[in-house]
Design a protein around this motif. Structure first.
Motif, PDB file in Angstrom:
ATOM      1  N   LEU A   1       0.731  -1.462  -0.049  1.00  0.00           N
ATOM      2  CA  LEU A   1      -0.207  -0.051  -0.014  1.00  0.00           C
ATOM      3  C   LEU A   1       0.384   1.126  -0.065  1.00  0.00           C
ATOM      4  O   LEU A   1       0.270   2.450  -0.632  1.00  0.00           O
ATOM      5  CB  LEU A   1      -0.854  -0.064   1.039  1.00  0.00           C
ATOM      6  N   VAL A   2       1.984   1.181   0.501  1.00  0.00           N
ATOM      7  CA  VAL A   2       2.965   1.962   0.559  1.00  0.00           C
ATOM      8  C   VAL A   2       3.793   2.348  -0.386  1.00  0.00           C
ATOM      9  O   VAL A   2       3.585   3.497  -0.874  1.00  0.00           O
ATOM     10  CB  VAL A   2       4.376   1.910   1.855  1.00  0.00           C
ATOM     11  N   LYS A   3       3.661   1.085  -1.228  1.00  0.00           N
ATOM     12  CA  LYS A   3       4.579   1.457  -2.632  1.00  0.00           C
ATOM     13  C   LYS A   3       4.069   1.942  -3.579  1.00  0.00           C
ATOM     14  O   LYS A   3       4.193   3.281  -4.045  1.00  0.00           O
ATOM     15  CB  LYS A   3       4.790  -0.101  -2.564  1.00  0.00           C
ATOM     16  N   GLU A   4       2.575   2.123  -3.622  1.00  0.00           N
ATOM     17  CA  GLU A   4       0.960   2.219  -4.585  1.00  0.00           C
ATOM     18  C   GLU A   4       1.028   3.464  -4.056  1.00  0.00           C
ATOM     19  O   GLU A   4       1.044   4.432  -5.304  1.00  0.00           O
ATOM     20  CB  GLU A   4      -0.097   1.457  -4.451  1.00  0.00           C
ATOM     21  N   PHE A   5       0.814   4.287  -2.436  1.00  0.00           N
ATOM     22  CA  PHE A   5       0.694   5.842  -2.879  1.00  0.00           C
ATOM     23  C   PHE A   5       2.347   6.258  -3.710  1.00  0.00           C
ATOM     24  O   PHE A   5       2.101   7.273  -3.591  1.00  0.00           O
ATOM     25  CB  PHE A   5       1.098   5.952  -0.637  1.00  0.00           C
ATOM     26  N   LYS A   6       3.149   5.548  -3.348  1.00  0.00           N
ATOM     27  CA  LYS A   6       4.646   6.321  -3.440  1.00  0.00           C
ATOM     28  C   LYS A   6       4.497   6.416  -4.996  1.00  0.00           C
ATOM     29  O   LYS A   6       4.562   7.855  -5.717  1.00  0.00           O
ATOM     30  CB  LYS A   6       5.783   5.899  -3.389  1.00  0.00           C
TER      31      LYS A   6
ATOM     32  N   SER B   1       2.285   6.550  -7.115  1.00  0.00           N
ATOM     33  CA  SER B   1       1.041   7.380  -7.125  1.00  0.00           C
ATOM     34  C   SER B   1       1.045   9.092  -7.566  1.00  0.00           C
ATOM     35  O   SER B   1       0.779   9.505  -7.781  1.00  0.00           O
ATOM     36  CB  SER B   1      -0.719   7.209  -6.792  1.00  0.00           C
ATOM     37  N   HIS B   2       2.088   9.151  -6.662  1.00  0.00           N
ATOM     38  CA  HIS B   2       2.690  10.726  -6.119  1.00  0.00           C
ATOM     39  C   HIS B   2       3.652  11.068  -6.910  1.00  0.00           C
ATOM     40  O   HIS B   2       3.579  12.055  -7.925  1.00  0.00           O
ATOM     41  CB  HIS B   2       2.742  11.103  -4.568  1.00  0.00           C
ATOM     42  N   TYR B   3       4.740  10.612  -6.866  1.00  0.00           N
ATOM     43  CA  TYR B   3       6.253  10.610  -7.535  1.00  0.00           C
ATOM     44  C   TYR B   3       6.515   9.072  -8.293  1.00  0.00           C
ATOM     45  O   TYR B   3       6.945   7.931  -7.756  1.00  0.00           O
ATOM     46  CB  TYR B   3       6.758  10.784  -6.390  1.00  0.00           C
ATOM     47  N   LEU B   4       7.020   8.500  -9.447  1.00  0.00           N
ATOM     48  CA  LEU B   4       6.772   8.026 -10.422  1.00  0.00           C
ATOM     49  C   LEU B   4       8.700   7.595 -10.435  1.00  0.00           C
ATOM     50  O   LEU B   4       9.128   7.028  -9.705  1.00  0.00           O
ATOM     51  CB  LEU B   4       7.258   7.993 -11.617  1.00  0.00           C
TER      52      LEU B   4
END
Length: 64
Positions: free
Chosen positions: A8-13, A15-18
Protein backbone atom coordinates in the motif's frame (compact mmCIF):
# COMPACT_ATOMS: atom_id res chain seq x y z
CA UNK A 1 1.11 1.26 16.79
CA UNK A 2 -0.04 0.83 13.23
CA UNK A 3 0.86 -1.94 10.82
CA UNK A 4 1.08 -0.96 7.18
CA UNK A 5 1.04 -3.30 4.25
CA UNK A 6 4.23 -2.43 2.33
CA UNK A 7 2.45 -2.78 -1.00
CA UNK A 8 0.00 0.00 0.00
CA UNK A 9 2.87 2.37 0.78
CA UNK A 10 4.53 1.40 -2.52
CA UNK A 11 1.36 2.19 -4.47
CA UNK A 12 0.99 5.50 -2.60
CA UNK A 13 4.59 6.34 -3.53
CA UNK A 14 4.07 5.42 -7.19
CA UNK A 15 0.88 7.45 -7.42
CA UNK A 16 2.60 10.65 -6.26
CA UNK A 17 6.19 10.40 -7.53
CA UNK A 18 7.17 7.96 -10.24
CA UNK A 19 10.92 8.52 -10.05
CA UNK A 20 11.48 8.73 -6.28
CA UNK A 21 14.65 6.97 -5.11
CA UNK A 22 14.51 3.87 -2.95
CA UNK A 23 16.15 4.52 0.41
CA UNK A 24 15.11 4.60 4.07
CA UNK A 25 14.84 8.39 4.33
CA UNK A 26 12.53 8.67 1.31
CA UNK A 27 10.46 5.67 2.41
CA UNK A 28 10.02 7.21 5.88
CA UNK A 29 8.87 10.45 4.26
CA UNK A 30 6.22 8.60 2.20
CA UNK A 31 4.99 6.69 5.24
CA UNK A 32 4.65 9.99 7.12
CA UNK A 33 2.85 11.53 4.12
CA UNK A 34 0.42 8.60 4.09
CA UNK A 35 -0.22 9.16 7.80
CA UNK A 36 -0.79 12.89 7.23
CA UNK A 37 -3.31 12.13 4.50
CA UNK A 38 -5.51 10.45 7.12
CA UNK A 39 -5.59 6.94 5.72
CA UNK A 40 -4.83 5.08 8.94
CA UNK A 41 -5.41 1.36 9.38
CA UNK A 42 -6.87 0.01 12.59
CA UNK A 43 -4.43 0.25 15.51
CA UNK A 44 -2.58 -2.95 16.34
CA UNK A 45 -3.35 -4.47 19.73
CA UNK A 46 -2.04 -7.65 21.27
CA UNK A 47 -4.52 -10.33 22.15
CA UNK A 48 -4.16 -13.53 24.16
CA UNK A 49 -4.19 -15.84 21.08
CA UNK A 50 -1.47 -13.76 19.39
CA UNK A 51 0.73 -13.83 22.48
CA UNK A 52 0.28 -17.60 22.84
CA UNK A 53 1.17 -18.11 19.17
CA UNK A 54 4.27 -15.92 19.58
CA UNK A 55 5.46 -17.92 22.60
CA UNK A 56 4.85 -21.21 20.81
CA UNK A 57 6.73 -20.08 17.72
CA UNK A 58 9.69 -18.80 19.74
CA UNK A 59 9.84 -21.97 21.83
CA UNK A 60 9.86 -24.08 18.67
CA UNK A 61 12.61 -21.91 17.19
CA UNK A 62 14.77 -22.26 20.31
CA UNK A 63 14.28 -26.03 20.39
CA UNK A 64 15.42 -26.42 16.83
Amino acid sequence: MYLFNPSLVKEFKKSHYLDAPKNDRVDAWFIAAKLRSGHLPHPFTWSAPLMALQRLTRARYHLM
